[in-house]
Design a protein around this motif. Structure first.
Motif, PDB file in Angstrom:
ATOM      1  N   VAL A  50       0.872  -1.183   0.000  1.00  0.00           N
ATOM      2  CA  VAL A  50       0.000   0.000   0.000  1.00  0.00           C
ATOM      3  C   VAL A  50       0.908   1.232   0.000  1.00  0.00           C
ATOM      4  N   GLY A  51       0.786   2.036  -1.050  1.00  0.00           N
ATOM      5  CA  GLY A  51       1.738   3.127  -1.250  1.00  0.00           C
ATOM      6  C   GLY A  51       2.859   2.714  -2.192  1.00  0.00           C
ATOM      7  N   GLY A  52       2.634   1.641  -2.907  1.00  0.00           N
ATOM      8  CA  GLY A  52       3.672   1.063  -3.772  1.00  0.00           C
ATOM      9  C   GLY A  52       4.030   1.905  -4.977  1.00  0.00           C
ATOM     10  N   THR A  53       3.339   3.020  -5.177  1.00  0.00           N
ATOM     11  CA  THR A  53       3.687   3.926  -6.278  1.00  0.00           C
ATOM     12  C   THR A  53       4.540   5.095  -5.802  1.00  0.00           C
ATOM     13  N   GLY A  54       4.831   5.164  -4.501  1.00  0.00           N
ATOM     14  CA  GLY A  54       5.563   6.305  -3.953  1.00  0.00           C
ATOM     15  C   GLY A  54       7.074   6.123  -3.996  1.00  0.00           C
ATOM     16  N   PHE A  73      -3.261   5.637  -3.957  1.00  0.00           N
ATOM     17  CA  PHE A  73      -4.440   6.506  -3.830  1.00  0.00           C
ATOM     18  C   PHE A  73      -5.067   6.759  -5.196  1.00  0.00           C
ATOM     19  N   SER A  74      -4.233   7.098  -6.174  1.00  0.00           N
ATOM     20  CA  SER A  74      -4.773   7.367  -7.515  1.00  0.00           C
ATOM     21  C   SER A  74      -4.083   6.552  -8.605  1.00  0.00           C
ATOM     22  N   HIS A  75      -3.013   5.808  -8.233  1.00  0.00           N
ATOM     23  CA  HIS A  75      -2.339   4.928  -9.189  1.00  0.00           C
ATOM     24  C   HIS A  75      -2.261   3.531  -8.583  1.00  0.00           C
ATOM     25  N   GLY A  76      -1.779   2.575  -9.383  1.00  0.00           N
ATOM     26  CA  GLY A  76      -1.566   1.220  -8.861  1.00  0.00           C
ATOM     27  C   GLY A  76      -2.581   0.230  -9.386  1.00  0.00           C
ATOM     28  N   SER A 133       2.981  -1.376   4.200  1.00  0.00           N
ATOM     29  CA  SER A 133       2.451  -0.015   4.093  1.00  0.00           C
ATOM     30  C   SER A 133       3.594   0.987   4.000  1.00  0.00           C
ATOM     31  N   THR A 134       3.629   1.703   2.889  1.00  0.00           N
ATOM     32  CA  THR A 134       4.613   2.792   2.717  1.00  0.00           C
ATOM     33  C   THR A 134       3.842   4.080   2.436  1.00  0.00           C
ATOM     34  N   VAL A 135       2.884   4.377   3.298  1.00  0.00           N
ATOM     35  CA  VAL A 135       2.026   5.549   3.128  1.00  0.00           C
ATOM     36  C   VAL A 135       2.078   6.424   4.374  1.00  0.00           C
ATOM     37  N   LEU A 183       4.902  -1.783   8.611  1.00  0.00           N
ATOM     38  CA  LEU A 183       4.457  -0.388   8.556  1.00  0.00           C
ATOM     39  C   LEU A 183       5.659   0.531   8.370  1.00  0.00           C
ATOM     40  N   THR A 184       5.380   1.838   8.229  1.00  0.00           N
ATOM     41  CA  THR A 184       6.440   2.836   8.030  1.00  0.00           C
ATOM     42  C   THR A 184       6.294   3.960   9.048  1.00  0.00           C
ATOM     43  N   SER A 185       7.397   4.261   9.746  1.00  0.00           N
ATOM     44  CA  SER A 185       7.405   5.429  10.659  1.00  0.00           C
ATOM     45  C   SER A 185       8.463   6.403  10.153  1.00  0.00           C
ATOM     46  N   GLY A 186       9.556   6.616  10.886  1.00  0.00           N
ATOM     47  CA  GLY A 186      10.601   7.530  10.414  1.00  0.00           C
ATOM     48  C   GLY A 186      11.490   8.015  11.545  1.00  0.00           C
ATOM     49  N   PRO A 218      12.775   4.908   8.421  1.00  0.00           N
ATOM     50  CA  PRO A 218      13.873   5.400   7.578  1.00  0.00           C
ATOM     51  C   PRO A 218      14.306   6.816   7.958  1.00  0.00           C
ATOM     52  N   THR A 219      15.576   7.112   7.669  1.00  0.00           N
ATOM     53  CA  THR A 219      16.013   8.502   7.648  1.00  0.00           C
ATOM     54  C   THR A 219      15.462   9.135   6.373  1.00  0.00           C
ATOM     55  N   VAL A 220      15.797  10.389   6.121  1.00  0.00           N
ATOM     56  CA  VAL A 220      15.341  11.022   4.877  1.00  0.00           C
ATOM     57  C   VAL A 220      15.965  10.273   3.692  1.00  0.00           C
TER      58      VAL A 220
HETATM   59  N1  LIG Z   1      10.595  10.105   1.660  1.00  0.00           N
HETATM   60  C1  LIG Z   1      11.312  10.172   2.786  1.00  0.00           C
HETATM   61  O1  LIG Z   1      12.399  10.759   2.846  1.00  0.00           O
HETATM   62  C2  LIG Z   1      10.796   9.500   4.025  1.00  0.00           C
HETATM   63  C3  LIG Z   1      11.646   9.326   5.125  1.00  0.00           C
HETATM   64  C4  LIG Z   1      11.169   8.697   6.270  1.00  0.00           C
HETATM   65  C5  LIG Z   1       9.840   8.280   6.329  1.00  0.00           C
HETATM   66  N2  LIG Z   1       9.030   8.467   5.249  1.00  0.00           N
HETATM   67  C6  LIG Z   1       7.639   8.007   5.341  1.00  0.00           C
HETATM   68  O2  LIG Z   1       7.427   7.026   4.353  1.00  0.00           O
HETATM   69  C7  LIG Z   1       6.069   7.099   3.903  1.00  0.00           C
HETATM   70  C8  LIG Z   1       6.066   7.196   2.382  1.00  0.00           C
HETATM   71  O3  LIG Z   1       6.827   8.327   2.002  1.00  0.00           O
HETATM   72  P1  LIG Z   1       7.168   8.606   0.453  1.00  0.00           P
HETATM   73  O4  LIG Z   1       8.122   9.748   0.421  1.00  0.00           O
HETATM   74  O5  LIG Z   1       7.511   7.331  -0.242  1.00  0.00           O
HETATM   75  O6  LIG Z   1       5.720   9.131  -0.053  1.00  0.00           O
HETATM   76  P2  LIG Z   1       5.233   9.475  -1.525  1.00  0.00           P
HETATM   77  O7  LIG Z   1       6.334   9.376  -2.523  1.00  0.00           O
HETATM   78  O8  LIG Z   1       4.459  10.745  -1.424  1.00  0.00           O
HETATM   79  O9  LIG Z   1       4.192   8.279  -1.847  1.00  0.00           O
HETATM   80  C9  LIG Z   1       3.024   8.156  -1.127  1.00  0.00           C
HETATM   81  C10 LIG Z   1       2.315   6.884  -1.537  1.00  0.00           C
HETATM   82  O10 LIG Z   1       1.130   6.761  -0.752  1.00  0.00           O
HETATM   83  C11 LIG Z   1      -0.030   6.728  -1.593  1.00  0.00           C
HETATM   84  N3  LIG Z   1      -1.080   7.467  -0.890  1.00  0.00           N
HETATM   85  C12 LIG Z   1      -1.138   8.798  -0.634  1.00  0.00           C
HETATM   86  N4  LIG Z   1      -2.259   9.080   0.080  1.00  0.00           N
HETATM   87  C13 LIG Z   1      -2.904   7.889   0.258  1.00  0.00           C
HETATM   88  C14 LIG Z   1      -4.118   7.520   0.885  1.00  0.00           C
HETATM   89  N5  LIG Z   1      -4.915   8.414   1.508  1.00  0.00           N
HETATM   90  N6  LIG Z   1      -4.471   6.225   0.854  1.00  0.00           N
HETATM   91  C15 LIG Z   1      -3.706   5.301   0.249  1.00  0.00           C
HETATM   92  N7  LIG Z   1      -2.541   5.583  -0.364  1.00  0.00           N
HETATM   93  C16 LIG Z   1      -2.154   6.875  -0.355  1.00  0.00           C
HETATM   94  C17 LIG Z   1       0.402   7.359  -2.901  1.00  0.00           C
HETATM   95  O11 LIG Z   1      -0.440   6.864  -3.952  1.00  0.00           O
HETATM   96  P3  LIG Z   1      -0.584   7.669  -5.377  1.00  0.00           P
HETATM   97  O12 LIG Z   1       0.775   7.567  -6.058  1.00  0.00           O
HETATM   98  O13 LIG Z   1      -1.619   6.918  -6.118  1.00  0.00           O
HETATM   99  O14 LIG Z   1      -0.940   9.080  -5.019  1.00  0.00           O
HETATM  100  C18 LIG Z   1       1.844   6.842  -2.985  1.00  0.00           C
HETATM  101  O15 LIG Z   1       1.854   5.503  -3.421  1.00  0.00           O
HETATM  102  C19 LIG Z   1       5.442   8.289   4.627  1.00  0.00           C
HETATM  103  O16 LIG Z   1       4.795   7.812   5.778  1.00  0.00           O
HETATM  104  C20 LIG Z   1       6.639   9.120   5.046  1.00  0.00           C
HETATM  105  O17 LIG Z   1       6.398   9.890   6.196  1.00  0.00           O
HETATM  106  C21 LIG Z   1       9.477   9.058   4.107  1.00  0.00           C
END
Ligand SMILES: NC(=O)c1ccc[n+]([C@@H]2O[C@H](COP(=O)([O-])OP(=O)(O)OC[C@H]3O[C@@H](n4cnc5c(N)ncnc54)[C@H](OP(=O)(O)O)[C@@H]3O)[C@@H](O)[C@H]2O)c1
Length: 199
Positions: free
Chosen positions: A6-10, A31-34, A61-63, A109-112, A154-156
């Motif tokens: 879940v969140g596999g497009t992010g 949410f809108s892809h996948g 879950s990566t959302v 799950l995913t935290s940070g 994860p870190t950033v």
């Molecule tokens: N990126 C980082 O540096 C980082 C670091 C530490 C922790 N995190 C955590 O990791 C998680 C993912 O981060 P990311 O950067 O990979 O996010 P991202 O690139 O914005 O991707 C978000 C993903 O979640 C989906 N999504 C968004 N809203 C949703 C909803 N209401 N219901 C179901 N799916 C939904 C999106 O689907 P669509 O593509 O269809 O919109 C997409 O697949 C977050 O919790 C973030 O806090 C991120």
């Protein structure tokens, strides 16, 4: 294994899908892809996703959204964004997913990093990440049917530095492909109740 991400497009999710798809059947939810659409803020939508996908061996879950803003400007409503989305969205993926996981299956799950290493404007992220980590430790000891649950913290990400880099000066980023290995360890390993820190 049959695995739903879940969140596999992010940013993180795409790397997790690439890693797990080498060895498993992966269904991508977004949410809108996948392959299947879901809104983690809506239990009816979560139920519809699980019904469409059928029984699985792992839910990843990566959302999760949170509001980034200065502490003195935060409000009940702004904190509620993270509580309803990143925290309860993932908790509900677990609660609603219990009947859909095969025996011995797993949730990841995913935290940070901000749970333990806070930044300016990140009080909601810190609060929510800490709650997710605690939820995973607690729910692991009551999981039925040999189900497991872990969380990746994860870190950033290196791939996110263009977007978030200004918040994270002094932090070492991690490439998505390295972060994805922790998800592989959670899904394909045997541990439960773990917080895998990729810092
Ligand atoms: N990126 C980082 O540096 C980082 C670091 C530490 C922790 N995190 C955590 O990791 C998680 C993912 O981060 P990311 O950067 O990979 O996010 P991202 O690139 O914005 O991707 C978000 C993903 O979640 C989906 N999504 C968004 N809203 C949703 C909803 N209401 N219901 C179901 N799916 C939904 C999106 O689907 P669509 O593509 O269809 O919109 C997409 O697949 C977050 O919790 C973030 O806090 C991120």
């Amino acid at each position: 294994m049959k695995i739903i991400v879940v969140g596999g497009t992010g940013t993180i999710g795409k790397a997790v899908v690439a890693e797990l798809a080498k060895r498993h059947t992966v269904v991508v939810a977004g949410f809108s892809h996948g392959d299947v659409k879901v809104d983690i803020k809506d239990n009816a939508s979560i139920d519809a996703m699980y019904k469409t996908v059928g029984k699985v061996d792992a839910v990843v879950s990566t959302v999760g959204k949170v509001h980034f803003g200065g502490f003195t400007e935060m409000t009940t409503e702004l904190y509620s964004i993270g509580l309803q989305d990143k925290l309860m969205g993932q908790v509900n993926l677990v609660l609603r997913g219990l009947p859909h996981l095969n025996e011995g299956g797993s949730f990841t799950l995913t935290s940070g990093i901000l749970s333990e290493d806070p930044i300016r404007f990140g009080s909601s992220a810190s609060m929510v990440n800490g709650a997710i980590d605690s939820f995973v430790k607690a729910s692991a000891i009551e999981m039925p049917r040999l189900l497991r649950i872990n969380v990746i913290s994860p870190t950033v990400l290196t791939e996110s530095m263009d977007a978030y880099g200004d918040y994270f000066h002094g932090f070492e980023s991690a490439p998505a492909a390295r972060v994805a290995l922790a998800y592989s360890k959670s899904v394909e390993g045997a541990q439960t109740g773990q917080i895998y820190k990729v810092w």
